[in-house]
Design an enzyme around this catalytic site. Structure first.
Site, PDB file in Angstrom:
ATOM      1  N   TYR A   1      61.043  37.428 124.687  1.00  0.00           N
ATOM      2  CA  TYR A   1      59.905  36.306 124.582  1.00  0.00           C
ATOM      3  C   TYR A   1      60.641  34.814 125.105  1.00  0.00           C
ATOM      4  O   TYR A   1      59.965  33.806 124.702  1.00  0.00           O
ATOM      5  CB  TYR A   1      59.338  36.140 123.190  1.00  0.00           C
ATOM      6  CG  TYR A   1      58.524  37.269 122.701  1.00  0.00           C
ATOM      7  CD1 TYR A   1      57.283  37.491 123.314  1.00  0.00           C
ATOM      8  CD2 TYR A   1      58.886  38.350 121.931  1.00  0.00           C
ATOM      9  CE1 TYR A   1      56.307  38.622 123.044  1.00  0.00           C
ATOM     10  CE2 TYR A   1      58.175  39.389 121.644  1.00  0.00           C
ATOM     11  CZ  TYR A   1      56.780  39.494 122.050  1.00  0.00           C
ATOM     12  OH  TYR A   1      56.229  40.606 121.687  1.00  0.00           O
TER      13      TYR A   1
ATOM     14  N   TYR B   1      49.196  38.365 121.027  1.00  0.00           N
ATOM     15  CA  TYR B   1      49.700  37.453 119.922  1.00  0.00           C
ATOM     16  C   TYR B   1      50.708  36.720 119.900  1.00  0.00           C
ATOM     17  O   TYR B   1      51.134  35.884 119.130  1.00  0.00           O
ATOM     18  CB  TYR B   1      49.801  38.681 118.647  1.00  0.00           C
ATOM     19  CG  TYR B   1      51.142  39.104 118.605  1.00  0.00           C
ATOM     20  CD1 TYR B   1      51.827  39.959 119.526  1.00  0.00           C
ATOM     21  CD2 TYR B   1      51.917  38.685 117.668  1.00  0.00           C
ATOM     22  CE1 TYR B   1      52.924  40.564 119.392  1.00  0.00           C
ATOM     23  CE2 TYR B   1      53.367  39.124 117.415  1.00  0.00           C
ATOM     24  CZ  TYR B   1      53.975  40.024 118.399  1.00  0.00           C
ATOM     25  OH  TYR B   1      55.322  40.160 118.290  1.00  0.00           O
ATOM     26  N   ARG B   2      51.369  36.966 121.143  1.00  0.00           N
ATOM     27  CA  ARG B   2      52.696  36.337 121.532  1.00  0.00           C
ATOM     28  C   ARG B   2      53.081  36.569 122.901  1.00  0.00           C
ATOM     29  O   ARG B   2      52.608  37.430 123.539  1.00  0.00           O
ATOM     30  CB  ARG B   2      53.814  36.972 120.700  1.00  0.00           C
ATOM     31  CG  ARG B   2      55.126  36.355 120.527  1.00  0.00           C
ATOM     32  CD  ARG B   2      55.918  37.346 119.453  1.00  0.00           C
ATOM     33  NE  ARG B   2      57.169  37.074 119.077  1.00  0.00           N
ATOM     34  CZ  ARG B   2      58.046  37.631 118.367  1.00  0.00           C
ATOM     35  NH1 ARG B   2      57.480  38.882 118.016  1.00  0.00           N
ATOM     36  NH2 ARG B   2      59.392  37.215 118.250  1.00  0.00           N
TER      37      ARG B   2
END
Lengths: 544, 544
Positions: free
Chosen positions: B92, B489-490
């Site tokens: 991420y 969600y991310r």
């Protein structure tokens, strides 16, 4: 009529006319008789021409678009709005605003159940949906899900949850049960939170976070927006709900007892819906009362002995276990074994209900349990009559010369013997200093890793002088508790500034942060001035 | 060196000197060799002189007061700061900022465990505390509590939770396990949330709401403040943790299967830590693969038959049950009975661990479970090597010519067969349109009333052209999913703007609300520009 600060009668009338064009003339209420119905019958200021918070009127839309239009008109004319759902927040201000002249935005007519999913266990509702409405919907549609109810059942799902209200069933924390909001912002814009911000989202009521900051929780206990829809987590209908009593005989048992209960909440053996109290300390037997007096809130071998001899528990609780019979039985065995090292601990089985058969059989008062219905997801009004002076109190509107009002003093402390005893010691000392009647016994409800201590404040009588003294006393109680590290979770509108001011870390950094947000999202200060201690810039720091 | 936008080399140098005076010269890092260690080794932009996000430097304080001073200096010189905890957010964005020239605020040196309460089951920690650190603390102090861990274990409790990370134990939702924050605001002020705003509060880690709006959640996936302390809920050490397999044989079983699983999550029979996948669809047997191809993601009697004949489940899951043996056994009987109406369903017992005896016995890979340790609250690094090209990847810093990076495409859908199949259909169609390799089998993790579908994006190779194509493909996937109501969600820093832009209800009302807050709390725009799609006013709308 009380007008909003800085608004002339002409301006107000012009705003009213514009609002009438939105919702119809019948649904903008400005007559004294109508306004009376929005007064808080139990405020300590009741009837005080100066101090009582009286709205300038009320407006009751039926649709989100109307709410947006009303908010835009309110911005134009600087009319403050006080949104209520069903307006039943009794004990905390009812349907009346924090500031006289604020107009009530009554959302009761927005009362649709928009969705219920039986498998994913969620609902989407409007603010006017009450627990009673929703329960009827579930039964009418034979849906095998429960909702956790507040007491009493005429309250709004959304209103109660947003004020951090709690219930007596498996999903006690109503605020944490919210998944997905629709909000009209103070500028009239419509926003959806979490997954709902994705147009056509299929997870609005199943995934609360969506993407980015999780902002939905900032719309509870605040004045940053008007919630027009909310998702709620429901509970699958359990096979069985059983209640059990647990009793321990000595003062000092409170420490290991609460330690074990906390651990069982933390690992999911127990839900958070249980109450601890002291049958011994609450006894009306004069001999016991005298011994309680002598013990003065401390440990006493005399009281420990009385507990055993008279078979009255020093501390006791009732828990409910829900689920399959097998799991409930296994959990109850677990509970007993984990508390078995407390000498003299007693266990007893109470109510047992099976579903769907027993919905109509559950009755408040069964086995002495005044919360039997709400423990089984069944809203009730019977609870309303308890402890607050009888069930025949009017709910809002003109109050005849009644002896009682309602007010709560609600500190919340960690689930430990030290803090449970500690907060009561502070309360007792302060009551003594102030010459208040001593609270001999206090009940506490589990919540998170905490115990919520709910104390009824001194009866509110139609005696302005006594009321003022009572209000000062509650302020002093809150201050004394705060000095010892104990805070309140919720309060009546009359004490909102006092309670918020206790959260003063680093020169009230938290309140100043709230105010920064308030100024950014509501520059005209039209939404619920003073709610939870948050005032708009133009009114900040003024004594209102 | 990449400087922040609008900051001259002289200004930057002046700011560095001021920061050196705060933390010491050794802890403000601006040499290329040092900066390299903060680069994201797996970004698709790796080595791209223009596109890769490279920090201007890093500063590593040890105390809250230093964080405040750094933030004040950053405001003075308009130096953007990118806070990281341990910087392990691999997949991420790692430790690199969203915008080149942003200075990394490395909180790894703030690594104290400040409190653990064994009965109330909470901890208070600083950002630099990793799962491995915390677990060591628990074992060293023989504390009978668990922490739910992310994979891998070098991540930060605070960092992972704030990015809405999840684990594999009973408290899977790390963000929801937070209770009480201490935050340095973008203006350098210190604030405590919830009960912690009460000076000397005894409920900071036990009652999250405090009084007024619950604002703590807005500090996750955002850039509104720097979290310097956080409370976390822990789990009482269970007597036993047991794993079980559940397998169903037909494509269409997914509907009743997920309906039942959802209900069991909702009533607490199951926790949220289980994964669903398809051994059949993932099989490498050429005959099965050909049938999978023919079925094209739909129902197929041929595949249903193969599942039965070859004894390979169409859908399967592994669950863990924690608690006393009695409760675990009762729950497992419940699970079986509630799924027994699925024809051909199979149940199998897996691992069984007893505590405290078995901490050293639990090993990843036991009974084929790569999550065995994290399921038992034991952090591990073994998970790190899986699926992402081998365990010998460097974690940050210069990357030799490695074949793989990491990136996730992470849609989250309601826990229903319809949405589980639906999102995969959209993904497959889009992959086909784009000429991407088809995802044959996708694993999904339970979360809330949802299933999180975690897909590895195409390997990131050192081929700029391929990388750009891959990035565009992921954008197209996200758009296609969004059109069907499925959101993420991310996401990796490189896709943050893309993902946020899908949450576009009412002309991006949610993002605009975030921006309103951003402008109010961070007028100089110094905190983490671009994080989760939130840009400060001065950079908003620019292509950065």
């Amino acid at each position: 009529m009380k007008l909003p600060p800085g608004v002339s009668a002409e301006q107000f009338q012009a705003a009213v006319q514009r609002m009438q064009a939105v919702v119809g003339t019948d649904w903008v209420l400005t007559d004294d008789a109508d306004i009376w119905t929005y007064r808080d019958s139990y405020t300590p200021f009741y009837g005080d021409q100066v101090a009582e918070y009286i709205p300038s009127g009320a407006v009751a839309p039926t649709e989100v678009a109307q709410v947006q239009q009303i908010v835009r008109i309110a911005n134009e004319f600087r009319i403050p709005l006080w949104p209520i759902s069903t307006g039943r927040n009794l004990g905390y201000g009812g349907s009346a605003p924090r500031m006289s002249g604020t107009m009530v935005l009554d959302l009761k007519r927005m009362n649709k159940v928009l969705a219920v999913d039986e498998h994913r266990c969620y609902a989407l509702v409007e603010p006017g949906v009450s627990y009673l409405d929703f329960y009827k919907y579930l039964r009418d549609h034979k849906l095998k899900v429960w909702l956790d109810c507040a007491d009493p059942g005429w309250g709004s799902l959304i209103g109660n949850a947003l004020d951090h209200g709690v219930g007596h069933g498996p999903n006690r924390d109503h605020f944490a049960s919210i998944c997905g909001l629709e909000v009209v912002l103070p500028n009239g814009e419509l926003m959806r939170t979490g997954s709902g911000a994705l147009p056509g989202s299929k997870a609005w009521q199943t995934f609360p976070y969506g993407y980015g900051p999780h902002i939905a929780p900032m719309f509870g206990q605040s004045n940053f927006g008007i919630v027009t829809k909310a998702g709620f987590y429901l509970i699958p209908e359990p096979e069985v709900a059983r209640s059990y009593h647990i009793m321990v005989p000595r003062h000092d048992d409170i420490h290991p007892f609460l330690d074990q209960m906390a651990a069982m909440v933390c690992d999911g053996t127990l839900n958070q819906s249980w109450q601890i109290d002291s049958p011994l300390l609450g006894s009306r037997d004069p001999k016991i009362a005298a011994a309680v007096e002598r013990a003065d809130g401390g440990s006493s071998s005399e009281l420990d002995q009385m507990s055993r001899d008279l078979n009255i528990p020093y501390w006791g609780t009732r828990i409910y276990l829900h689920g399959s019979s097998k799991v409930v039985d296994a959990k109850w065995q677990d509970v007993q074994s984990r508390l078995s090292n407390l000498e003299g601990v007693k266990f007893k089985s109470g109510n047992a209900y099976h579903f769907p058969d027993d919905y109509d059989k559950v009755k408040d008062g069964d086995d002495g349990d005044v919360f039997a219905q709400t423990a089984c997801g069944i809203p009730t009004m019977s609870i309303y009559g308890m402890g607050i002076g009888g069930s025949n109190l009017p709910t809002r509107g003109p109050r005849a010369r009644l002896p009682h009002g309602i007010g709560f003093f609600s500190p919340i402390v960690s689930m430990s013997g030290e803090d449970w005893l500690g907060v009561q010691k502070v309360v007792r000392q302060t009551e003594r200093e102030l010459g208040m009647p001593l609270s001999r016994s206090a009940g506490g409800w589990a919540w998170f890793r905490c115990t919520l201590v709910l104390l009824y404040v001194q009866p509110i009588v139609d005696d302005p002088e006594k009321n003022l003294r009572m209000m000062d006393n509650v302020r002093a109680l809150a201050k004394a508790c705060a000095r010892h590290g104990y805070s309140e979770y919720r309060t009546h509108t009359v004490w909102m500034d006092d309670v918020m001011s206790a959260f003063s870390f680093n020169d009230n950094a938290l309140l100043r942060f709230h105010e920064t947000i308030k100024d950014a999202v509501d520059p005209n200060g039209i939404l619920a001035p003073g709610r939870n201690g948050i005032w708009p810039k133009n009114l900040r720091g003024k004594k209102i």
